[in-house]
Design an enzyme around this catalytic site. Sequence first.
Site, short mmCIF file in Angstrom:
data_model
loop_
_atom_site.label_atom_id
_atom_site.label_comp_id
_atom_site.label_asym_id
_atom_site.label_seq_id
_atom_site.Cartn_x
_atom_site.Cartn_y
_atom_site.Cartn_z
N HIS A 276 6.94 -23.34 -24.36
CA HIS A 276 6.65 -22.68 -23.08
C HIS A 276 5.21 -22.24 -22.93
O HIS A 276 4.87 -21.54 -21.97
CB HIS A 276 7.53 -21.45 -22.88
N LYS B 153 10.27 -19.90 -6.55
CA LYS B 153 11.07 -18.93 -5.79
C LYS B 153 10.43 -18.67 -4.43
O LYS B 153 11.11 -18.60 -3.40
CB LYS B 153 11.20 -17.60 -6.56
N THR C 17 7.50 -20.14 -12.44
CA THR C 17 8.77 -20.28 -11.74
C THR C 17 8.76 -19.40 -10.49
O THR C 17 9.49 -19.67 -9.54
CB THR C 17 9.96 -19.90 -12.65
N LYS D 84 3.85 -11.25 -11.08
CA LYS D 84 4.00 -11.92 -12.37
C LYS D 84 3.40 -11.00 -13.42
O LYS D 84 2.73 -10.02 -13.09
CB LYS D 84 3.26 -13.26 -12.36
N ARG D 85 3.62 -11.32 -14.70
CA ARG D 85 3.00 -10.50 -15.73
C ARG D 85 1.49 -10.45 -15.55
O ARG D 85 0.89 -11.41 -15.05
CB ARG D 85 3.35 -11.05 -17.11
N LYS E 31 -3.78 -15.55 -15.68
CA LYS E 31 -3.13 -15.61 -14.36
C LYS E 31 -4.08 -15.18 -13.23
O LYS E 31 -3.82 -15.37 -12.06
CB LYS E 31 -1.87 -14.75 -14.35
C1 26V Z 1 5.62 -15.11 -26.24
C2 26V Z 1 5.55 -14.19 -27.24
C3 26V Z 1 4.63 -14.45 -28.33
C4 26V Z 1 5.12 -13.80 -29.57
C5 26V Z 1 5.39 -12.35 -29.32
C6 26V Z 1 6.36 -12.10 -28.21
C7 26V Z 1 6.36 -13.07 -27.18
C8 26V Z 1 7.22 -12.89 -26.11
C9 26V Z 1 7.26 -13.81 -25.13
C10 26V Z 1 6.47 -14.90 -25.20
C11 26V Z 1 6.62 -15.86 -24.13
C12 26V Z 1 5.40 -16.59 -23.80
C13 26V Z 1 5.76 -17.85 -23.24
C14 26V Z 1 6.20 -17.74 -21.80
O1 26V Z 1 6.77 -16.80 -21.27
N1 26V Z 1 5.95 -18.79 -21.14
C15 26V Z 1 6.27 -18.93 -19.76
O2 26V Z 1 7.46 -19.67 -19.70
C16 26V Z 1 7.86 -19.91 -18.37
C17 26V Z 1 9.18 -20.61 -18.43
O3 26V Z 1 9.03 -21.86 -18.99
C18 26V Z 1 6.81 -20.71 -17.64
O4 26V Z 1 7.21 -20.88 -16.31
C19 26V Z 1 5.47 -19.98 -17.68
O5 26V Z 1 4.47 -20.77 -17.11
C20 26V Z 1 5.12 -19.65 -19.10
O6 26V Z 1 3.96 -18.84 -19.16
#
Ligand code: 26V
Length: 775
Positions: free
Chosen positions: A316, A616, A612, A504-505, A510
Site C-alpha cells: 500500500h 468517494k 480512496t 485525509k491524513r 499529500k
Molecule cells: C503504515 C504504517 C507504517 C508502520 C507503522 C504503522 C503504520 C500504520 C499504517 C501504515 C499504512 C500506510 C500505508 C497506507 O495507508 N497506504 C494507503 O493505502 C490506501 C489503501 O490502499 C491507499 O489508497 C493510499 O493511497 C495509501 O497511502
Amino acid sequence: MKDSIHANWQMTQQTYDENESKQVYYFSMEFLLGRLVESNLLNMGMLDLYHDTLKSLGFNPEEVFREEHDAGLGNGGLGRLAACFLDSLASLQLPGHGMGIRYKYGLFQQKVVNGYQVELPDNWLKDEYMWETKRDDKAIEVRFGGTVESKVENGHLQFSHHDYERVLAVPYDVPIVGYDNNTVNTLRLWSAESTTNSFHFHSSRGHDYYHYLDYKRSIEKISEFLYPDDSYYEGKILRLKQQYFLVSAGLQSILQRYKKRNKPLSQLSDHVVIQINDTHPSLVVPELMRLLIDEEKLGWDEAWTITEKTVAYTNHTTLSEALEKWPEEMIKTLFPRLYLIIHEINERFCKMLWYDYPELRDKIAEMAIISYEQVHMSHLAMVGSFSINGVAKLHTSILQNRVMKPFYTVFPERFNNKTNGITHRRWLLNANPELANVITEAIGKEWIHSPEKLTDLISFASDSSFQEAIAKVKHDNKLKLAALIKEQYQITIDDQSIVDVQIKRLHGYKRQLLNLFHIIHLYNRCLEDPNLDLTPRTFIFGAKAAPSYSFAKQVIKLINAVAEKINKHPQISSKIKVLFLENYSVTLAERIIPAADLSEQISTASKEASGTGNMKLMMNGALTIGTQDGANVEIAELVGKENIFTFGLTSDEVFNYQRSGDYRARDYYNNDRRLRNVMDLLVNQHFSGDDVEFKDIFYSLLYNNDEYFVLRDFDEYIKIQNDVQQTYQNQTDWVNKSIINIARSGKFSSDRTIQEYANDIWNIKPTKIGNLIIN
Ligand code: 26V
C-alpha cells in the site's frame, strides 16, 4: 435486528463448512469500520422501516444513530479499505473474513486547542460494543520470548520452545452483513488477556500478587491501543508484539477450523487463502511454517510449498520511510523460533538467487530478507507469497519497474494490480440517499446491485431537468452540512459557495500546504483588490496528524491560523471561508462528502499509492482537482480530461528530479512574486504573533529543498484553480461534468475490486446462503 443477524450468521458458517467452501482471511492491523447500525439496517433492507418506526415514536432517527460510537480501529486509507472489502465480500456472497485486533483504544480523538492538535484517548468500548460477541471457547495461546532447543529425534531435527511468556488471545467476533442476501461473514478481533494459570505463583515469595498484577498489565498492553502512525515506520517493540499476536492467534484458529474438514494439510491452499494487508502481518509466513513443521510435523519443503501457495500480499505504499524493517535482535528475542525460520528462508532465497540468477548477484544484499542486522518485512512477504499486488495501475507499475524491480525479475508471475474501490452502499446509498433516489428515478435501481450500471446516467448528463435535480441534491446537502457546521463550530457558511474539500491524513506528501498556499494567495489578491470578482468558496480540511509528526502538526496550526485571520476579515470572509473540522472520522466523512463540489487530490506524483477518498468524492458528484497520481490517473482515463482538473509534475518527472538532484526550490521562491508574498506571511508574524511558529515549514521549503515539490507545482495549481472557478460559474457545464463523474464512478465500487481478487488471486466462488425457515 441482532437476532436475525445472528441466525443468518450461524447459517452462513454452517453452510461454508458443509459446502467446504474455500475461505479467504484478510489479515489486517486496521479495520476502520465507522458505525454499523445504519449500514447493517440498509444491507438487511430494514433501514426505511426503522426510520419510519423511530419517527412515529417521536424520535429523530439521526439523533438515535448518533449514539453509536465509531469503531475507529484504523488510521486512514488502509484501514478503511479493509472495511469496504469486508462489506463487498459479504455482499457478493463470498466466504471472506477479517482478522484483526480489538484495540481497547482506537485512533485518538482530536481536539483543536488554540489552533493546535491535542490527542485524547478514544475509549470506544466504554459503554459496551453492541456488535461484538466474545468467544471464550475459541481462545488461543500465543507465546513470546523464551529459548529454543533442538535435538534429533528419529533422524529428524526437532525444536522445542521453553520459558516463554504465555498470552491468551480471546476472539471477539463482529458480524459482517451482506447486502440483500443472507450472508453474514465474520470479523474476528483478538484481545490479549492473562490467565492466573499462566502465571507461576510461588507460595514462598511474598510479592507474587504484585508480580501478577505487573504481568497482567504487560499482557493486556498488547491489544491496548492502535499505533497512530500512518505511512511512517517506527521500530516500537509493542507494535511488533501486536503483529505477532494477530498472526499467531489468527493462523492457529484457521488451522483448528480447517482440521475439522478432515483434509490433509497438503490441501490447505485449496481451502484457505490468507491476504495480508501491507507487510504488517507478514510474520504469517514464518509462523505458518512453524505451525506446519513443529506442531504438524511436516518437513521443510512440504511446509514451504503450502505456505507459498496460501499467502498473498498487498503493498500500500512506496514511501521508503513507511517500509517496515525490524531489528534482527528484536525478532530473535521476541520470537526465537521464528527467527530461525526466517533465517533459513533467507538462506535458501539468497542461494537460489546466486545459482539461478547470476545477473542479479550484485543485488543479493539489496534483496535479502535479513541484511545489515535488519529484517525486511516486504522481502519476507514477497518471497513467501504467491501473489504481490499494488492498489492502482500507476502504483503497481512503480512497484514493478522501480521499488521492487529485482523481485519482479525473479517472480514476474506473482505481480498483479488490483485498483482499490469503495463500497457504494455506504458511500452513496447510505451517505447520500437523496442522490441515490435521483439516480434510481432516472435509470432504475439495477445500479445498486451492479454499480457499473451507473454509466446509464451518461445519457442524462445534459438533460436539464436531471441536471436541476442533481444540483438541488447538492445544494440540499450543503444546507445540511452548513447546519452541522453551525451547530458544532458556530461558523456560518455560504450555501452558494464552492465547497472545496481536502479530507485525509495530514502528511507532507499529500500537500495540504499547497492547498493552503492557494488560499493565502487568494487572500492576498483580495487584500490588493477589494473588488476582486471571486466566486465564494468554502475550504474544508479534515485531517489527523501522527502525534510525533511535528511538521504535520505545524501545518494544522497554520491552517487554523489562516482560517482565523480570513474568517474574521470583515470583507474577505464573505468570499472565502476556511474550516478545519476537528476529529475527522468515517462518520464526519459521510457528512462532508455529499456536500462537496471539489475534491482535492494533490499529492506529489508517485507518492499516493491509490487514494480512496478521491473515489468517494467522485461518486458523490464532486469534480477532482488532482495530480497524475494513484487512482487519479484512472479517474482521468474514465471521465476524460475535460471532466477533471489535472496539473503538476508527473511521477516520471518527480523521479527524474530525484535522480538528477537538479530541483532548486529557491529559484521558484525568488522568481515568483506571488509565491514570495504567500511564504513571507509565514515568517513575518502575519498569522501568528510568534515569529518562530511557522519557521520550520518555511525552512523545509527553502533550506531542505521542498521534498514534495510544493513550490514547483504552485503556479500550475493556481492556474488550474482559476479554471475551476471559471467552470463553476457556468453551472450547466459544471453539473454536466458532475453527472459524468457520478456515471463513471461505478468502476470504483469495491465490488469490482473484490471480484478481481476473487477471480485472479483467491480463486473463490460465491456460496449462496439459503433462507432461514423459522417455525
Ligand atoms: C503504515 C504504517 C507504517 C508502520 C507503522 C504503522 C503504520 C500504520 C499504517 C501504515 C499504512 C500506510 C500505508 C497506507 O495507508 N497506504 C494507503 O493505502 C490506501 C489503501 O490502499 C491507499 O489508497 C493510499 O493511497 C495509501 O497511502
